[in-house]
Write an enzyme that holds these catalytic residues in place. Structure first.
Site: not given
Ligand SMILES: [Zn+2]
Length: 1005
Positions: A71, A195, A423
C-alpha cells in the site's frame, strides 16, 4: 494512510507485503509469508475472460488465497518523491522504487509467486525508468497474471472529500497508462480501496460503470464490522445508485477482515518486527514451524466464519491434525473474486454508504471532511480550470499547444489533480510539508494550462492578446486591472449553456465604461470596500457579463472622466435595541436582518411567496487542549469535541450596508477573525454568504472547529440530505425519540458514543433539509463536513485549527501556520418548494463547479495573423444542450481523437416542476463548431474498453437477480441519457479551418 491497527499503534505510508525477497531489500531476512490473506472454499471451474491465468484451487479443500500486496501512499508523512526514492527515511521508512525493483526480481525468480500493484502515479514513473529488457520481462509477468494491477487509478482516491468529476479523471489517467502499456492483460478487474476512511456510494457506482467486477475495502465502522462478521455479511452486493437500472451500478463488495494488515503474529513487514521469524529447522532449538502453522490454520478457519455459508464443510481439528485439507496458494484479488463468483452464492444487498467511519468508541473520522479548507478549495478551482484547459485543448488543437505564448498542455495539471485525489491529499491528512508540495504541483500545472489558454484564446479570437489570470481575485488583487486605464476581460464559459455572471475586479480609482462584445455599454458599479487593517481601501468594478455555451465573450473596460463619478461605499448601520429590521432584496429574494444582533433572520422567495425565518451565525466546538488528559483528541482525521454544545463566536455582529443598482450586501463583522458578506446580485435566485474565517486564535490553548449554523422553524423529523461526491443525494437520519441516545444507521442498531461527530457526513457540494413543503439547500464551494443535529438546524464546518495530533500516524497537529490559516469561502442558500428544489440546486451546483474563467489582457494587440478577423464572442457549440445534460468531459485523447462524456445530471423522479428528470435524447452531429465527428465509439466510464464488448461478472443479491440489459446500437444522431446516466465516447474528429480566418461569417452562439 493511517491507522492504529498495528501493534505499535503506528501506520505505514508504504507497506510491502509478499515473500521475503520483497522485504529483504528493506530490512533483515524474513520468511516467505504474505502480508494479507483471505480464504474461501470453492470448486474449480471454467475460466471467464480475464481470469484465465488464475491459479488452480483444490475442490473439497479450504483454499487459502495469499494476496501479496503493498500500500503506497501518494504522499502522506513524506512527499510523493520522498516516498518514491526513499528520501527522509528517518521520517518514515519507505522507498517505492525499491519495492518495485525487489518485487519484480522476486517474481522472476519463482513462477508460483504473484503480486498486486495499485498506484499508477508510482508505477508509471518506475516503468519509464526501466530498460527495455526489464519492461519486456514485466510485460510477460503481466501477461501471465503474476503481476496483477488492482484498481489502477493514478492514486487510491479518497471517497469523502472528492468530486466525482475528479475521481473519473484520475481513474481514467491511471487506467489509460495500463491500457496503453499492457493492453487488455493489464486491465484491472478489481477495485481495491483498502485505506480510504469510509466509503461513498457514488464511488461504488462509478467503479461499477468503469466495468470493475468487484471491490475490496479495508475500513468500516467497528460496530458494523463486528455485526457483519457475526451475520456472515463481510461480502455483499452494493446497489450504488437509486437512479441507474440494476445491475448497472451494482458492485460486489468484500470487506477485508483485518483491513490492510496481515493477521496477528504473521507479520514480517518492516513495520512489525516484533513478530518472531519463522524457523523451519527441526535441529534448531528455535524451531517454531509447527506453532506458526497451527496458528495459520486457526486464523484461516476463523476468517471463513465471516463469509457466507460455504459450499463445503470446514475441516475439523482432527482432520487438520492428520494432514489438513487446507490448500494454500499465492493468488491475487481478481483470482479470489473469481472463485467467489464461481461459488454461485446469494449475497446480502446494501443500498446506503459506509459513512461515517469510526475505528472505536469516540473515534469518528469526520474531521477530515473539513481539514485544510484552503487546500480543498484550491483543488476545487483547479478542477474547474483543468476542465477549461482540456476543453480549449480540444476546441483549438493543435493551436492551443503551440502558439504565440509558447508550449502548453493540460497534462501536468491533470497529473497534479490526480495526485490531489489521494486519500491523504484532498483529505488534509498529510503533514504540512506534504500539503505544501501538493499545492506546488497544482501551481505548476496551472502554469502550463495558462500558456495553453492564452494560445487557444488568441487562435479563437483572432488576436494576440497577452491574456493572464489573476489568481488572487478572491482577495481582490489583480495588478493588471489595478494599474491600467484600459484593459480587456475575456470570460470563458465551460458549460454547454449560456451563462450570465457578475464579474468583479479590483481597479484604480475613478469611473469606468464597460462595453460588451458588440460594443454596447453595459451597466457597471464601482464599490469601495473596507480592507483589513493596514491596507488601503481598493475600488472594485462590478458588471454583468453574458457568455455563450462552451465559449467566450470579451468585454472592454476603460476609465472615463466623469464629473460626478459615483462610488458606492458600505454604510455603518446603527444597532440600537428594539430598532427596526433591515432588508436587502432583488427581483427574486428578500433577506431580512435583525438589527439588534446583526444576524440574518429571514429569507423570502418573492415569486413562490415562501417565507422562512432563520437565524444564521458562527460557532465553534472546543477541541482538545495541551496538557489535558483525554483518550482521543480532534486531529487531522478525527472530530472529537470536548463538549457537544458549540460556543458562539459572538452574540452579535456589527453590520454595514451597501446598495447599488447591481448588488445589495450586508457586511457582518462577528469578531476579529470571523466576518461575512451576505449578498444579492441583480437577477440572482440564491442568497450568497461569503464568509472569511481565520487565523483562528489558539492563544487560549484551545483548538477550535468553526461552524456556520442555520436554525429554522422547520419540522424535519430528524432527516437531512447530503450529496455523494457531488452527484446522487443520500438521505441521512438523526433519530430523535430514542432511549439509547441519538442513534441511527440504516443497517444496524448503532450504539452512539459521539452525538455530534457521529452524525457528521461529507458534503461535497450540497446539504439540505425539508419539512415536505419547503426546502432549504446550502451549496458549498469545496468539500466540508456537515450535519443537522436538531430539527430545522443545519451546520457546516468551515475551518479547524488544532493543537494536538489525533494519533493516526500523521504525527503533527493541524495548525496551518501559513497562508492556509486564513480562509474565505461561499455558501449559496436556496429556498424552494420541494418539487422544484432540484432544478435550483442541480443547475446552480453545475455553474459553481464549472464557473466561467476570467482572464485579462491589456488593450491594443496585434492580429493572430495578417488577415485574421477579431472575434470578441465565440461558442464551441452550434446549439446549447438541454438543462438536464452536463458536458462532463471534452478533452484531447489522441492526435485525431477526443474524449467526450455526457451526463444526465438529474436523479430519477427528482424534478417535478420542469420535467428535468425525464430521459433526454441528443444529436451529436454538427454539434461542435470547431470540429466534425467522423467516427464515434462508446466506452465504459474510464474509457479503457469499448462498451459493446465489456462484460462484468454477475452476482446474485438476496433480493433477486436482474439480467444485464443489452447495449443498443450506437447512433450519433440519437444519444439517449437516462436519469444520472453518464455516457463516454471516443470521437474521431476533423478540426475545421476557422471560418473567420478566411474572412467568412463568424461562428455564432
Ligand atoms: Zn494509505
Amino acid at each position: 494512510d493511517s491507522g492504529a491497527m498495528t501493534a505499535l499503534g503506528r501506520a505505514s505510508g508504504v507497506r510491502v507485503g509478499g515473500w521475503g525477497d520483497a522485504g529483504r531489500a528493506m530490512r533483515g531476512p524474513p520468511p516467505p509469508l504474505p502480508v494479507l490473506f483471505v480464504v474461501l472454499v470453492a470448486a474449480p471451474g471454467t475460466r471467464a475472460a480475464g481470469y484465465e491465468t488464475c491459479p488452480t484451487v483444490q475442490p473439497d479443500m479450504l483454499n487459502v488465497h495469499l494476496l501479496p500486496h503493498t500500500h503506497d501512499d501518494v504522499g502522506w508523512v513524506k512527499t510523493v518523491d520522498q516516498y518514491y526514492y526513499g528520501v527522509q527515511n528517518e521520517l518514515h521508512h519507505g522507498a517505492v522504487k525499491n519495492i518495485l525493483d525487489s518485487v519484480i526480481s522476486a517474481l522472476r525468480a519463482e513462477p508460483s509467486r504473484r503480486f498486486v500493484y495499485v498506484e499508477m502515479a508510482f508505477f508509471s514513473r518506475w516503468w519509464h525508468q526501466q530498460t527495455n529488457a526489464t519492461q519486456q520481462a514485466v510485460r510477460e509477468l503481466v501477461r501471465q497474471g503474476r503481476l496483477e494491477f488492482a484498481n489502477g487509478g493514478w492514486v487510491m482516491n479518497d471517497e469523502a472529500a472528492t468530486h466525482y468529476g475528479a475521481i473519473v479523471d484520475q481513474m481514467t489517467l491511471g487506467l489509460r497508462f495500463l491500457q496503453d502499456t499492457f493492453g487488455d492483460d493489464g486491465r484491472p478487474r478489481v477495485a481495491w480501496h483498502i485505506d480510504p476512511f469510509g466509503h461513498s456510494r457514488e464511488q461504488a457506482s462509478l467503479f461499477a460503470q468503469m466495468g470493475f467486477d468487484g471491490i475490496f475495502l479495508g475500513r468500516m465502522d467497528y460496530q458494523d464490522r463486528e455485526l457483519r462478521k457475526k451475520k456472515r455479511e463481510m461480502e455483499l452486493v452494493w446497489r450504488a445508485s437509486a437512479s441507474l437500472q440494476p445491475p448497472t451500478a451494482d458492485l460486489f463488495t468484500g470487506l477485508l477482515s483485518n483491513a490492510y494488515d496481515p493477521p496477528k503474529h504473521l507479520c514480517w513487514d518492516l513495520v512489525c518486527d516484533h513478530d518472531s521469524s519463522m524457523v523451519g529447522d527441526p535441529f534448531s532449538p528455535e524451531d517454531n514451524a509447527d506453532v506458526l502453522i497451527d496458528h495459520f490454520l486457526d486464523v484461516a478457519t476463523k476468517q471463513v466464519t465471516g463469509c457466507p455459508e460455504p459450499a463445503h464443510p470446514l475441516p475439523s481439528p482432527q482432520q487438520q491434525a492428520s494432514g489438513s485439507p487446507v490448500h494454500v496458494l499465492y493468488s491475487t484479488p481478481a483470482c479470489y473474486l473469481w472463485e467467489l463468483n464461481k461459488a454461485n452464492l446469494t449475497w446480502s444487498l446494501k443500498e446506503d454508504d459506509f459513512f461515517p467511519y469510526a475505528d472505536g468508541p469516540h473515534q469518528f473520522w469526520t474531521g477530515y471532511f473539513s481539514s485544510r479548507p484552503a487546500l480543498k478549495r484550491y483543488e476545487r478551482v483547479s478542477y474547474n480550470f483543468l476542465q477549461v484547459c482540456k476543453q480549449l485543448e480540444a476546441l483549438a488543437a493543435p493551436a492551443a499547444n503551440v502558439g504565440p505564448y509558447g508550449s502548453g498542455d493540460s497534462a501536468l495539471l491533470e497529473e497534479a489533480m490526480a495526485v490531489l485525489q489521494h486519500h491523504d491529499a484532498i483529505t488534509g491528512t498529510s503533514r504540512q510539508l506534504v500539503a505544501d508540495d501538493y499545492a506546488r504541483r497544482l501551481a505548476a500545472g496551472w502554469g502550463r494550462c495558462e500558456v495553453l489558454l492564452s494560445n487557444a484564446l488568441a487562435r479563437l479570437s483572432g488576436s494576440q492578446e497577452a491574456f493572464s489570470i489573476c489568481p488572487e481575485l478572491n482577495i481582490s488583487v489583480c495588478p493588471l486591472s489595478q494599474t491600467s486605464a484600459r484593459f480587456q476581460v475575456a470570460i470563458y464559459n465551460p458549460l454547454a449553456r449560456k451563462v450570465d455572471r457578475m464579474v468583479r475586479l479590483p481597479v484604480s480609482a475613478g469611473a469606468f465604461l464597460v462595453k460588451d462584445p458588440s460594443g454596447h455599454a453595459v451597466p457597471s458599479d464601482v464599490l469601495l470596500l473596507p480592507q483589513p487593517e493596514g491596507q488601503k481601501p481598493s475600488p472594485e468594478l462590478l458588471f454583468s457579463a453574458s457568455v455563450p455555451a462552451l465559449g467566450f465573450s470579451i468585454y472592454s473596460v476603460s476609465r472615463v472622466s466623469l464629473r460626478r463619478s459615483k462610488t458606492h461605499i458600505p454604510q455603518p448601520i446603527s444597532q440600537k435595541p428594539g430598532s427596526a429590521v433591515l432588508n436587502i432584496k432583488n427581483e427574486h429574494i428578500r433577506a431580512t436582518f435583525n438589527l439588534e444582533t446583526g444576524f440574518l433572520m429571514q429569507i423570502e422567495d418573492l415569486e413562490q411567496k415562501l417565507v422562512l425565518p432563520m437565524n444564521q451565525s458562527f460557532f465553534w466546538y472546543k477541541a482538545g487542549t495541551v496538557g489535558q488528559k483525554i483518550s482521543q483528541s480532534s486531529g487531522a482525521y478525527i472530530f472529537k469535541p470536548q463538549q457537544q454544545k458549540p460556543l458562539p463566536v459572538s452574540d452579535s455582529a456589527q453590520i454595514h450596508l451597501l446598495k447599488t443598482p447591481l448588488v445589495q450586501e450586508v457586511h457582518q463583522n462577528f469578531s476579529a477573525w470571523c466576518a461575512q458578506v451576505v449578498r444579492l446580485y441583480r437577477g440572482q435566485r440564491h442568497l450568497e454568504l461569503e464568509w472569511t474565517v481565520g487565523p483562528i486564535p489558539v492563544g487560549d490553548k484551545w483548538g477550535k472547529e468553526v461552524i456556520s449554523r442555520f436554525d429554522m422553524p422547520l419540522d424535519t423529523k430528524g432527516y437531512f440530505y447530503t450529496d455523494s461526491n457531488g452527484r446522487e443525494i443520500l438521505k441521512r437520519r438523526k433519530k430523535r425519540e430514542s432511549r439509547v441516545g441519538e442513534n441511527y444507521r440504516p443497517t444496524w442498531n448503532l450504539n452512539q458514543t459521539e452525538p455530534v461527530a457521529g452524525n457528521y457526513y461529507p458534503v461535497n457540494t450540497r446539504i439540505y433539509i425539508t419539512d415536505g413543503k419547503k426546502q432549504l439547500t446550502v451549496l458549498t464551494d469545496r468539500s466540508q463536513g456537515g450535519s443537522s443535529l436538531q430539527d430545522g438546524s443545519l451546520e457546516l464546518m468551515v475551518h479547524r485549527r488544532l493543537l494536538l495530533d489525533d494519533n493516526r500516524g500523521v504525527g503533527e497537529p493541524l495548525l496551518e501556520e501559513g497562508s492556509g490559516s486564513w480562509v474565505r469561502g461561499r455558501h449559496l442558500v436556496l429556498l424552494d418548494a420541494v418539487g422544484t428544489a432540484a432544478a435550483g440546486h442541480r443547475l446552480l451546483a453545475e455553474k459553481e463547479v464549472l464557473a466561467p474563467q476570467v482572464v485579462l489582457a491589456p488593450s491594443g494587440s496585434a492580429l493572430y495573423h495578417p488577415g485574421a478577423t477579431r472575434q470578441l464572442q465565440f461558442s464551441g457549440l452550434r446549439r446549447e444542450l438541454p438543462p438536464s445534460v452536463h458536458l462532463l468531459t471534452l478533452a484531447r485523447w489522441g492526435p485525431q481523437t477526443l474524449l467526450l462524456r455526457l451526463e444526465h445530471q438529474f436523479a430519477r423522479g427528482e424534478d417535478s416542476g420542469r420535467n428535468l428528470s425525464s430521459p433526454v435524447t441528443l444529436n451529436l452531429q454538427n454539434l461542435f463548431s470547431t470540429f466534425t465527428i467522423t467516427r464515434l465509439q462508446e466506452t465504459t466510464l474510464a474509457a479503457n474498453q469499448p462498451r459493446a464488448s465489456a462484460s462484468r461478472l454477475q452476482w446474485n443479491p438476496d433480493t433477486g437477480t436482474t439480467p444485464t440489459p443489452t447495449v443498443p446500437p450506437l447512433d450519433p444522431a440519437s444519444i439517449t441519457l437516462q436519469p444520472m446516466e453518464i455516457r463516454t465516447f471516443v470521437a474521431s474528429v476533423q478540426w475545421e479551418e476557422f471560418a473567420w480566418s478566411h474572412g467568412g461569417d463568424p461562428v455564432q452562439a
